[in-house]
Write a protein that holds these residues in place. Structure first.
Motif, mmCIF file in Angstrom:
data_model
loop_
_atom_site.group_PDB
_atom_site.id
_atom_site.type_symbol
_atom_site.label_atom_id
_atom_site.label_comp_id
_atom_site.label_asym_id
_atom_site.label_seq_id
_atom_site.Cartn_x
_atom_site.Cartn_y
_atom_site.Cartn_z
ATOM 1 N N PHE A 191 83.834 55.746 87.244
ATOM 2 C CA PHE A 191 84.526 56.793 86.921
ATOM 3 C C PHE A 191 85.341 57.186 88.182
ATOM 4 O O PHE A 191 86.322 58.057 87.902
ATOM 5 C CB PHE A 191 83.737 57.959 86.567
ATOM 6 N N ALA A 192 85.071 56.702 89.463
ATOM 7 C CA ALA A 192 85.882 57.143 90.583
ATOM 8 C C ALA A 192 87.103 56.369 90.574
ATOM 9 O O ALA A 192 88.023 56.609 91.520
ATOM 10 C CB ALA A 192 84.934 56.963 91.761
ATOM 11 N N THR A 193 87.456 55.439 89.775
ATOM 12 C CA THR A 193 88.758 54.588 89.734
ATOM 13 C C THR A 193 89.529 54.812 88.630
ATOM 14 O O THR A 193 88.844 55.436 87.591
ATOM 15 C CB THR A 193 88.245 53.069 89.705
ATOM 16 N N ASP A 194 90.768 54.681 88.733
ATOM 17 C CA ASP A 194 91.778 54.836 87.498
ATOM 18 C C ASP A 194 91.115 53.875 86.519
ATOM 19 O O ASP A 194 91.490 54.228 85.148
ATOM 20 C CB ASP A 194 93.298 54.656 87.865
ATOM 21 N N ARG A 195 90.813 52.687 86.904
ATOM 22 C CA ARG A 195 90.355 51.758 85.783
ATOM 23 C C ARG A 195 89.162 52.324 85.057
ATOM 24 O O ARG A 195 89.161 52.131 83.701
ATOM 25 C CB ARG A 195 90.104 50.589 86.564
ATOM 26 N N GLY A 196 88.338 52.799 85.653
ATOM 27 C CA GLY A 196 87.067 53.529 85.220
ATOM 28 C C GLY A 196 87.676 54.686 84.044
ATOM 29 O O GLY A 196 86.941 54.533 82.908
ATOM 30 N N ARG A 197 88.412 55.397 84.403
ATOM 31 C CA ARG A 197 89.108 56.482 83.663
ATOM 32 C C ARG A 197 89.514 55.837 82.215
ATOM 33 O O ARG A 197 89.284 56.223 81.141
ATOM 34 C CB ARG A 197 90.019 57.440 84.392
ATOM 35 N N GLY A 251 89.286 52.879 81.244
ATOM 36 C CA GLY A 251 87.937 52.140 80.579
ATOM 37 C C GLY A 251 87.233 53.087 79.737
ATOM 38 O O GLY A 251 87.082 52.977 78.534
ATOM 39 N N TYR A 252 86.726 54.211 79.979
ATOM 40 C CA TYR A 252 86.031 55.358 79.458
ATOM 41 C C TYR A 252 86.889 55.980 78.207
ATOM 42 O O TYR A 252 86.118 55.938 77.107
ATOM 43 C CB TYR A 252 85.354 56.191 80.141
ATOM 44 N N ASP A 253 88.154 56.288 78.627
ATOM 45 C CA ASP A 253 88.848 56.707 77.536
ATOM 46 C C ASP A 253 88.864 55.590 76.461
ATOM 47 O O ASP A 253 88.755 55.868 74.997
ATOM 48 C CB ASP A 253 90.281 57.034 77.979
ATOM 49 N N LYS A 254 89.094 54.546 76.433
ATOM 50 C CA LYS A 254 89.570 53.402 75.530
ATOM 51 C C LYS A 254 87.993 52.890 74.843
ATOM 52 O O LYS A 254 87.871 52.801 73.516
ATOM 53 C CB LYS A 254 90.075 52.088 76.160
ATOM 54 N N TYR A 255 86.959 52.947 75.631
ATOM 55 C CA TYR A 255 85.703 52.490 75.106
ATOM 56 C C TYR A 255 84.610 53.359 74.971
ATOM 57 O O TYR A 255 83.400 53.203 75.143
ATOM 58 C CB TYR A 255 85.093 51.272 75.909
ATOM 59 N N ARG A 256 84.953 54.462 74.950
ATOM 60 C CA ARG A 256 83.969 55.651 75.068
ATOM 61 C C ARG A 256 82.986 55.809 74.204
ATOM 62 O O ARG A 256 81.724 55.991 74.356
ATOM 63 C CB ARG A 256 84.662 57.230 74.982
ATOM 64 N N HIS A 257 83.235 54.988 72.884
ATOM 65 C CA HIS A 257 81.973 54.854 71.832
ATOM 66 C C HIS A 257 80.940 53.876 72.352
ATOM 67 O O HIS A 257 79.657 54.106 72.575
ATOM 68 C CB HIS A 257 82.646 54.577 70.663
ATOM 69 N N ASP A 258 81.652 52.787 72.809
ATOM 70 C CA ASP A 258 80.742 51.556 73.198
ATOM 71 C C ASP A 258 79.969 51.847 74.655
ATOM 72 O O ASP A 258 78.997 51.535 74.950
ATOM 73 C CB ASP A 258 81.596 50.224 73.185
ATOM 74 N N PHE A 259 80.967 52.549 75.426
ATOM 75 C CA PHE A 259 80.223 52.952 76.821
ATOM 76 C C PHE A 259 79.011 53.798 76.614
ATOM 77 O O PHE A 259 77.920 53.491 77.365
ATOM 78 C CB PHE A 259 81.266 53.675 77.525
ATOM 79 N N SER A 260 79.212 54.846 75.662
ATOM 80 C CA SER A 260 78.062 55.878 75.451
ATOM 81 C C SER A 260 76.958 55.079 74.905
ATOM 82 O O SER A 260 75.735 55.527 75.196
ATOM 83 C CB SER A 260 78.665 56.997 74.683
ATOM 84 N N LYS A 261 77.213 54.447 73.984
ATOM 85 C CA LYS A 261 75.928 53.697 73.380
ATOM 86 C C LYS A 261 75.242 52.896 74.465
ATOM 87 O O LYS A 261 74.044 52.789 74.413
ATOM 88 C CB LYS A 261 76.497 52.618 72.192
ATOM 89 N N LEU A 262 75.861 52.319 75.463
ATOM 90 C CA LEU A 262 75.383 51.483 76.442
ATOM 91 C C LEU A 262 74.513 52.373 77.116
ATOM 92 O O LEU A 262 73.509 52.010 77.551
ATOM 93 C CB LEU A 262 76.257 50.891 77.186
ATOM 94 N N ILE A 263 75.153 53.547 77.457
ATOM 95 C CA ILE A 263 74.168 54.385 78.414
ATOM 96 C C ILE A 263 73.188 54.804 77.618
ATOM 97 O O ILE A 263 71.911 55.053 78.323
ATOM 98 C CB ILE A 263 75.033 55.811 78.797
#
Length: 350
Positions: free
Chosen positions: A208-214, A216-228
């Motif tokens: 999340f500290a990177t622009d790529r991370g922001r 990525g989370y915006d684009k894949y927030r559903h899959d990202f959250s399920k992984l968490i």
């Protein structure tokens, strides 16, 4: 004659109000639950996942926000505020709330800023996720609902928020139930390196500290959250419907901004707001919590969390720690609603 009838009428109306409120959640109150009068009790047994919805939600302006929240139980009951974390939402308490309502509590379950139906009142307000801002939000909600004091209970971001209110405004807190204990932090501590294994557990914070991370989370927030969810609760076999009910709250237009700022602020990679500077200075000192407290930990929590021995002395009032067994992970109230709700009842009797 009237002296005998009036008390009976009050008891009848109070009980009727409680039945209506609890019935909306599919729960009928136990025989010894009475509005505004809580007795020591063992809560009735509930099956995890018995409830899937809170029904209709309420909205109210509070501080910088228009807050969306669920409410259950009698209006004159002792108030409990249940606070969720990331990446979760109010559905973490979908089984806890009716249990507490059946015991006579007035239960408030708000969406934090950046989640669900909670919205900023102004487009100009900084989308700030720092810890003190979230705590001020909940105090403002209490003021808006004319709640003088409440028992605060939560996990993850919600536990930290409850910790802060109990530490800084103990006069507003009847008791505290906190998953993973004392979670108040500060930016200076966030700058210190951890052992490699511990750093690995915080991988998403660095992402999340990177622009790529922001992005990525915006684009894949559903899959990202399920992984968490899977990493944080490795033994919880939740189904897609359970996750999707919560994931809908991440479609909030401010969600990504709040999440990213929260984790960048912790590492001092993003500034907070000046309005919270004095509060953060007080929190940086690691204030002791004096209100009655029960801390909880699941025996299968896969998320980063402190050892209970490291924070026990942070609670100077009546205090108890409970390890919840049975493969219980990070989302403790949803995975073990019986144990969580019982802790809320018990903290008032410490």
């Amino acid at each position: 004659m009237s002296e005998k009838i009036n008390p009976d009428r009050r008891r009848f109306l109070g009980a009727a109000a409680m039945v209506v409120a609890a019935a909306e959640l599919g729960v009928i109150p136990t025989a010894n639950a009475q509005a505004g009068k809580l007795k020591p009790m063992q809560l009735p047994t509930i099956k995890r996942g018995a409830h899937t919805s809170f029904g209709s939600l309420k909205q109210t302006d509070a501080g910088l926000l228009n807050v969306g929240y669920a409410e259950a139980g009698p209006a004159d009951g002792s108030v409990v505020i249940l606070l969720h974390g990331w990446p979760y939402d109010i559905h973490s308490f979908v089984d806890v709330a009716p249990l507490l309502a059946s015991a006579g509590y007035r239960v408030i379950v708000p969406y934090l800023r950046g989640y669900g139906t909670t919205r900023f009142l102004s487009g100009e307000t900084v989308r700030n996720g720092q810890q003190s801002a979230l705590a001020v939000d909940i105090v403002a909600l209490m003021d808006a609902l004319k709640i003088e004091k409440a028992t605060l209970a939560g996990f993850d971001w919600g536990a930290r928020t409850a910790n802060i209110i109990a530490a800084l405004w103990p006069e507003r807190c009847n008791g505290l139930v906190s998953v993973s204990g004392y979670l108040i932090g500060n930016q200076e501590a966030g700058k210190l390196p951890l052992p490699p294994k511990a750093e690995l557990e915080w991988w998403y914070q660095f992402y999340f500290a990177t622009d790529r991370g922001r992005a990525g989370y915006d684009k894949y927030r559903h899959d990202f959250s399920k992984l968490i969810w899977r990493l944080a609760s490795p033994k919880w076999n939740f189904d897609d419907a359970t996750f999707d009910r919560t994931a809908a709250s991440f479609d909030n237009p401010d969600h990504v901004a709040i999440v990213i700022h929260n984790y960048r602020w912790r590492l001092a990679l993003a500034d907070g707001e000046q309005r919270y500077d004095d509060l953060e200075k007080r929190l940086a000192a690691g204030p002791v919590i004096t209100v009655p407290t029960i801390t909880l930990e699941g025996d299968a929590n896969g998320a980063p969390h402190p050892d209970p021995s490291s924070y026990a002395k942070k609670f100077s009032g009546k205090y108890e720690h409970r390890l919840i067994k049975g493969g219980v992970g990070h989302n403790l109230p949803q995975e073990a609603p019986q144990a969580f709700a019982q802790a809320v009842v018990d903290v008032g009797r410490l």
